[in-house]
Design a protein around this motif. Structure first.
Motif, PDB file in Angstrom:
ATOM      1  N   HIS A   1      26.617  11.436  -0.977  1.00  0.00           N
ATOM      2  CA  HIS A   1      26.240  10.223  -1.698  1.00  0.00           C
ATOM      3  C   HIS A   1      25.266   9.367  -0.892  1.00  0.00           C
ATOM      4  N   ALA A   2      25.592   9.144   0.366  1.00  0.00           N
ATOM      5  CA  ALA A   2      24.731   8.299   1.199  1.00  0.00           C
ATOM      6  C   ALA A   2      23.374   8.957   1.443  1.00  0.00           C
ATOM      7  N   VAL A   3      23.387  10.263   1.692  1.00  0.00           N
ATOM      8  CA  VAL A   3      22.131  10.988   1.928  1.00  0.00           C
ATOM      9  C   VAL A   3      21.251  10.940   0.685  1.00  0.00           C
ATOM     10  N   SER A   4      21.838  11.093  -0.475  1.00  0.00           N
ATOM     11  CA  SER A   4      21.084  11.037  -1.727  1.00  0.00           C
ATOM     12  C   SER A   4      20.454   9.669  -1.929  1.00  0.00           C
ATOM     13  N   ALA A   5      21.218   8.637  -1.645  1.00  0.00           N
ATOM     14  CA  ALA A   5      20.697   7.279  -1.814  1.00  0.00           C
ATOM     15  C   ALA A   5      19.560   7.007  -0.832  1.00  0.00           C
ATOM     16  N   VAL A   6      19.713   7.426   0.397  1.00  0.00           N
ATOM     17  CA  VAL A   6      18.681   7.193   1.405  1.00  0.00           C
ATOM     18  C   VAL A   6      17.415   7.979   1.075  1.00  0.00           C
ATOM     19  N   LEU A   7      17.569   9.245   0.709  1.00  0.00           N
ATOM     20  CA  LEU A   7      16.397  10.064   0.389  1.00  0.00           C
ATOM     21  C   LEU A   7      15.618   9.500  -0.795  1.00  0.00           C
ATOM     22  N   SER A   8      16.317   9.164  -1.857  1.00  0.00           N
ATOM     23  CA  SER A   8      15.619   8.653  -3.039  1.00  0.00           C
ATOM     24  C   SER A   8      15.003   7.287  -2.755  1.00  0.00           C
ATOM     25  N   THR A   9      15.694   6.454  -1.968  1.00  0.00           N
ATOM     26  CA  THR A   9      15.148   5.142  -1.638  1.00  0.00           C
ATOM     27  C   THR A   9      13.887   5.266  -0.794  1.00  0.00           C
ATOM     28  N   LEU A  10      13.919   6.109   0.222  1.00  0.00           N
ATOM     29  CA  LEU A  10      12.734   6.292   1.064  1.00  0.00           C
ATOM     30  C   LEU A  10      11.556   6.859   0.276  1.00  0.00           C
ATOM     31  N   ALA A  11      11.815   7.914  -0.479  1.00  0.00           N
ATOM     32  CA  ALA A  11      10.731   8.570  -1.216  1.00  0.00           C
ATOM     33  C   ALA A  11      10.104   7.641  -2.243  1.00  0.00           C
ATOM     34  N   LEU A  12      10.930   6.953  -3.009  1.00  0.00           N
ATOM     35  CA  LEU A  12      10.386   6.114  -4.069  1.00  0.00           C
ATOM     36  C   LEU A  12       9.813   4.805  -3.542  1.00  0.00           C
ATOM     37  N   THR A  13      10.235   4.378  -2.372  1.00  0.00           N
ATOM     38  CA  THR A  13       9.603   3.212  -1.768  1.00  0.00           C
ATOM     39  C   THR A  13       8.196   3.559  -1.282  1.00  0.00           C
ATOM     40  N   VAL A  14       8.033   4.721  -0.688  1.00  0.00           N
ATOM     41  CA  VAL A  14       6.700   5.160  -0.254  1.00  0.00           C
ATOM     42  C   VAL A  14       5.789   5.351  -1.463  1.00  0.00           C
ATOM     43  N   ILE A  15       6.300   5.998  -2.491  1.00  0.00           N
ATOM     44  CA  ILE A  15       5.509   6.184  -3.715  1.00  0.00           C
ATOM     45  C   ILE A  15       5.150   4.829  -4.316  1.00  0.00           C
ATOM     46  N   GLY A  16       6.102   3.904  -4.295  1.00  0.00           N
ATOM     47  CA  GLY A  16       5.839   2.561  -4.814  1.00  0.00           C
ATOM     48  C   GLY A  16       4.751   1.849  -4.035  1.00  0.00           C
ATOM     49  N   GLY A  17       4.754   1.999  -2.717  1.00  0.00           N
ATOM     50  CA  GLY A  17       3.701   1.380  -1.913  1.00  0.00           C
ATOM     51  C   GLY A  17       2.330   1.925  -2.254  1.00  0.00           C
ATOM     52  N   ILE A  18       2.257   3.219  -2.453  1.00  0.00           N
ATOM     53  CA  ILE A  18       0.980   3.847  -2.833  1.00  0.00           C
ATOM     54  C   ILE A  18       0.530   3.360  -4.203  1.00  0.00           C
ATOM     55  N   LEU A  19       1.462   3.320  -5.146  1.00  0.00           N
ATOM     56  CA  LEU A  19       1.114   2.873  -6.497  1.00  0.00           C
ATOM     57  C   LEU A  19       0.739   1.392  -6.522  1.00  0.00           C
ATOM     58  N   LYS A  20       1.404   0.586  -5.712  1.00  0.00           N
ATOM     59  CA  LYS A  20       1.055  -0.840  -5.660  1.00  0.00           C
ATOM     60  C   LYS A  20      -0.329  -1.039  -5.038  1.00  0.00           C
ATOM     61  N   ALA A  21      -0.688  -0.230  -4.058  1.00  0.00           N
ATOM     62  CA  ALA A  21      -2.033  -0.307  -3.494  1.00  0.00           C
ATOM     63  C   ALA A  21      -3.072   0.046  -4.553  1.00  0.00           C
ATOM     64  N   ILE A  22      -2.771   1.049  -5.346  1.00  0.00           N
ATOM     65  CA  ILE A  22      -3.674   1.412  -6.450  1.00  0.00           C
ATOM     66  C   ILE A  22      -3.755   0.276  -7.462  1.00  0.00           C
ATOM     67  N   CYS A  23      -2.629  -0.363  -7.744  1.00  0.00           N
ATOM     68  CA  CYS A  23      -2.625  -1.511  -8.656  1.00  0.00           C
ATOM     69  C   CYS A  23      -3.505  -2.635  -8.108  1.00  0.00           C
ATOM     70  N   GLY A  24      -3.493  -2.831  -6.790  1.00  0.00           N
ATOM     71  CA  GLY A  24      -4.349  -3.842  -6.177  1.00  0.00           C
ATOM     72  C   GLY A  24      -5.824  -3.523  -6.358  1.00  0.00           C
ATOM     73  N   LEU A  25      -6.167  -2.250  -6.210  1.00  0.00           N
ATOM     74  CA  LEU A  25      -7.560  -1.850  -6.428  1.00  0.00           C
ATOM     75  C   LEU A  25      -7.970  -2.031  -7.883  1.00  0.00           C
ATOM     76  N   VAL A  26      -7.074  -1.710  -8.786  1.00  0.00           N
ATOM     77  CA  VAL A  26      -7.346  -1.913 -10.215  1.00  0.00           C
ATOM     78  C   VAL A  26      -7.539  -3.396 -10.509  1.00  0.00           C
ATOM     79  N   ALA A  27      -6.728  -4.240  -9.874  1.00  0.00           N
ATOM     80  CA  ALA A  27      -6.843  -5.681 -10.089  1.00  0.00           C
ATOM     81  C   ALA A  27      -8.188  -6.208  -9.609  1.00  0.00           C
ATOM     82  N   VAL A  28      -8.655  -5.740  -8.467  1.00  0.00           N
ATOM     83  CA  VAL A  28      -9.976  -6.157  -7.984  1.00  0.00           C
ATOM     84  C   VAL A  28     -11.058  -5.666  -8.932  1.00  0.00           C
ATOM     85  N   GLY A  29     -10.892  -4.451  -9.445  1.00  0.00           N
ATOM     86  CA  GLY A  29     -11.855  -3.933 -10.420  1.00  0.00           C
ATOM     87  C   GLY A  29     -11.893  -4.759 -11.692  1.00  0.00           C
TER      88      GLY A  29
END
Length: 111
Positions: A75-103
């Protein structure tokens, strides 16, 4: 099992919101040369996109944690893995959102 999935989803939402807030402040600095009316479109677009990304990734984290638990991870490993992976993906997507906003602000400035 539902508690660990909700915990992962809430952690993902919190981390993604923090990343979004940091990018928002950098976005304010990046849009320093734009007039207020032009920058408003870009900032509004970023806020809308950032909220959508945060909600979608939190829901994905809920289901990803459940899927990892069903595959035999702890349970703990699953929560940590999904949290880490989706936080990194979220950071990438938010950076893209920032570029879209400037555009969008640039399009508003030129029209």
């Amino acid at each position: 099992m539902i508690a660990i999935k909700l915990t992962a989803a809430i952690l993902i939402a919190i981390f993604n919101a923090a990343i979004g807030l940091a990018i928002f402040f950098f976005l304010l600095l990046a849009m320093n040369g734009y007039s207020e009316s032009d920058a408003t479109y870009g900032l509004a677009a970023f806020i809308l996109l950032a909220v959508v990304v945060t909600i979608v990734l939190a829901v994905c984290g809920f289901f990803a944690t459940g899927a990892l638990i069903k595959r035999g991870r702890g349970h703990a490993v699953s929560a940590v893995l999904s949290t880490l992976a989706l936080t990194v993906i979220g950071g990438i997507l938010k950076a893209i959102c920032g570029l879209v906003a400037v555009g969008i602000a640039e399009i508003a400035r030129t029209t």
